[in-house]
Design an enzyme around this catalytic site. Structure first.
Site, short mmCIF file in Angstrom:
data_model
loop_
_atom_site.label_atom_id
_atom_site.label_comp_id
_atom_site.label_asym_id
_atom_site.label_seq_id
_atom_site.Cartn_x
_atom_site.Cartn_y
_atom_site.Cartn_z
CB ALA A 72 44.58 87.36 29.65
CG MET A 73 38.38 85.81 28.81
SD MET A 73 38.60 85.18 27.16
CE MET A 73 37.15 85.81 26.37
N GLY A 74 40.14 89.71 30.09
CA GLY A 74 40.17 91.12 30.51
C GLY A 74 38.80 91.68 30.85
CG LEU A 75 37.10 91.52 34.47
CD1 LEU A 75 37.65 92.54 35.46
CD2 LEU A 75 35.84 90.89 35.04
CG ASN A 128 35.96 87.75 39.59
OD1 ASN A 128 36.96 87.51 40.29
ND2 ASN A 128 35.96 87.58 38.28
CB CYS A 131 39.95 88.74 37.68
SG CYS A 131 40.69 88.76 36.04
N GLY A 245 39.21 72.56 37.41
CA GLY A 245 39.62 71.32 36.74
C GLY A 245 38.67 70.15 36.89
O1 RRO Z 1 37.86 87.97 32.20
C1 RRO Z 1 38.90 87.39 32.52
O2 RRO Z 1 39.97 87.54 31.91
C2 RRO Z 1 38.94 86.47 33.69
C3 RRO Z 1 38.29 86.71 34.87
BR1 RRO Z 1 37.13 88.13 35.10
C4 RRO Z 1 38.47 85.83 35.98
O3 RRO Z 1 37.93 86.00 37.08
N1 RRO Z 1 39.31 84.79 35.82
C5 RRO Z 1 39.94 84.55 34.65
O4 RRO Z 1 40.68 83.57 34.56
N2 RRO Z 1 39.74 85.39 33.60
#
Ligand code: RRO
Length: 306
Positions: A72-75, A128, A131, A245
């Site tokens: 969960a990078m959060g864009l 996208n 997400c 995967g």
């Molecule tokens: O940035 C994220 O946390 C993220 C994105 Br934008 C996405 O499309 N899919 C994901 O698994 N992480």
């Protein structure tokens, strides 16, 4: 003269092979994209870029599990106005198509960001809309065929480059969403983004990711992604990039047989390095030769004949 059995035309993009860097992994700087191309990728996709800069979530943002990564990078991203310079640098340095991943909070925002990316030199944009864990964008858009159609229509009106829509597996009927995207003008589809997931620490008795929920990628989701590609290709006439995967040549072949004409590699690249593109391509080439196919295009969708 011998012809290259791996070359393909994907929605107008000429690829020397059908392996593509998935969005989100090493996809910011021109230098990191160049290292991926040196590893053998046929095209690269940037991390998702929006209208404004975003810091992303606090750490921890990634957890490694036995069967893949939960992130969960959060864009996190610098915003398109700061990023256009990097797109220009990447475009002039790269020998393969550059695809810029774009997100937004409205159709207008998607369109404006996509237009700036295309004007800076992107060969295509990937929307996208999938997400799994950022509110008011991502899968909140991609789960709703009417909202998604509006986004695709506005982007198509703003951009004269191929528009690829990256779909979410976290929906009841992915075929319905794919059909809506293509009807609205999408040139191609990517199937799929990560599967909504989480991780909990038995010692602290708390969720590990700061956002609690995240997206699962890696080997665990391959059969899910393969099913999505197969079902879409049964019903929808548009080129599809398989994603989810893919770790070795056999995985790639399975996706081609399901109907994908290209595959995206993300988690396996992050865990094994950029030479994975060449390794997978060599394996696919050996398979084609052994089975007496002249081109990878001959096996795209072959599993649908029964
Ligand atoms: O940035 C994220 O946390 C993220 C994105 Br934008 C996405 O499309 N899919 C994901 O698994 N992480």
């Amino acid at each position: 003269m011998t012809t290259n059995p791996l070359k393909i035309n994907f929605a107008g993009l000429k690829l020397k092979n059908p392996t593509v860097l998935a969005s989100g992994i090493l996809g910011y700087s021109a230098e990191s994209l160049m290292s991926i191309v040196e590893g053998g990728a046929g095209a690269v996709i940037t991390k998702s870029i929006g209208a404004e800069p975003r810091a992303g979530y606090a750490n921890p943002t990634v957890v490694q599990t036995k069967c893949g990564l939960v992130n969960a990078m959060g864009l996190p991203n610098p915003g398109i106005d700061a990023y256009v310079q990097e797109i220009r640098r990447a475009k002039s340095a790269l020998s393969v198509p550059l695809i810029v991943s774009v997100y937004g909070y409205s159709a207008e925002e998607y369109a404006a960001t996509a237009r700036k990316a295309a004007e800076a030199g992107a060969d295509a944009v990937e929307l996208n809309v999938s997400c799994p864990h950022v509110k008011e964008t991502g899968s909140e858009i991609g789960q709703n065929p009417a909202v998604l159609s509006e986004v695709v229509r506005k982007v198509k009106a703003a951009v004269h480059k191929p528009v690829i829509v990256k779909l979410s597996p976290n929906v009841t009927d992915i075929v319905e969403v794919a059909q809506a995207a293509v009807k609205a003008g999408a040139d191609a589809l990517t199937a799929v983004n990560t599967v909504k997931a989480m991780a909990i620490d038995a010692e602290t008795a708390l969720p590990i990711l700061s956002n609690k929920h995240g997206g699962l990628s890696g080997p665990a989701i391959k059969p899910i992604a393969l099913r999505c590609v197969y079902d879409i290709c049964e019903r929808v006439k548009a080129p599809v990039m398989g994603c989810g995967g893919i770790t070795n040549w056999r995985d790639a072949v399975e996706f081609y047989l399901a109907g994908a004409s290209a595959v995206q590699i993300g988690t396996a690249m992050a865990l094994n390095g950029s030479s994975i593109f060449t390794t997978i391509n060599r394996g696919v080439e050996t398979y084609l030769k052994k089975k007496k196919f002249r081109s990878v295009t001959e096996i795209v969708g072959l599993s649908h004949r029964s």
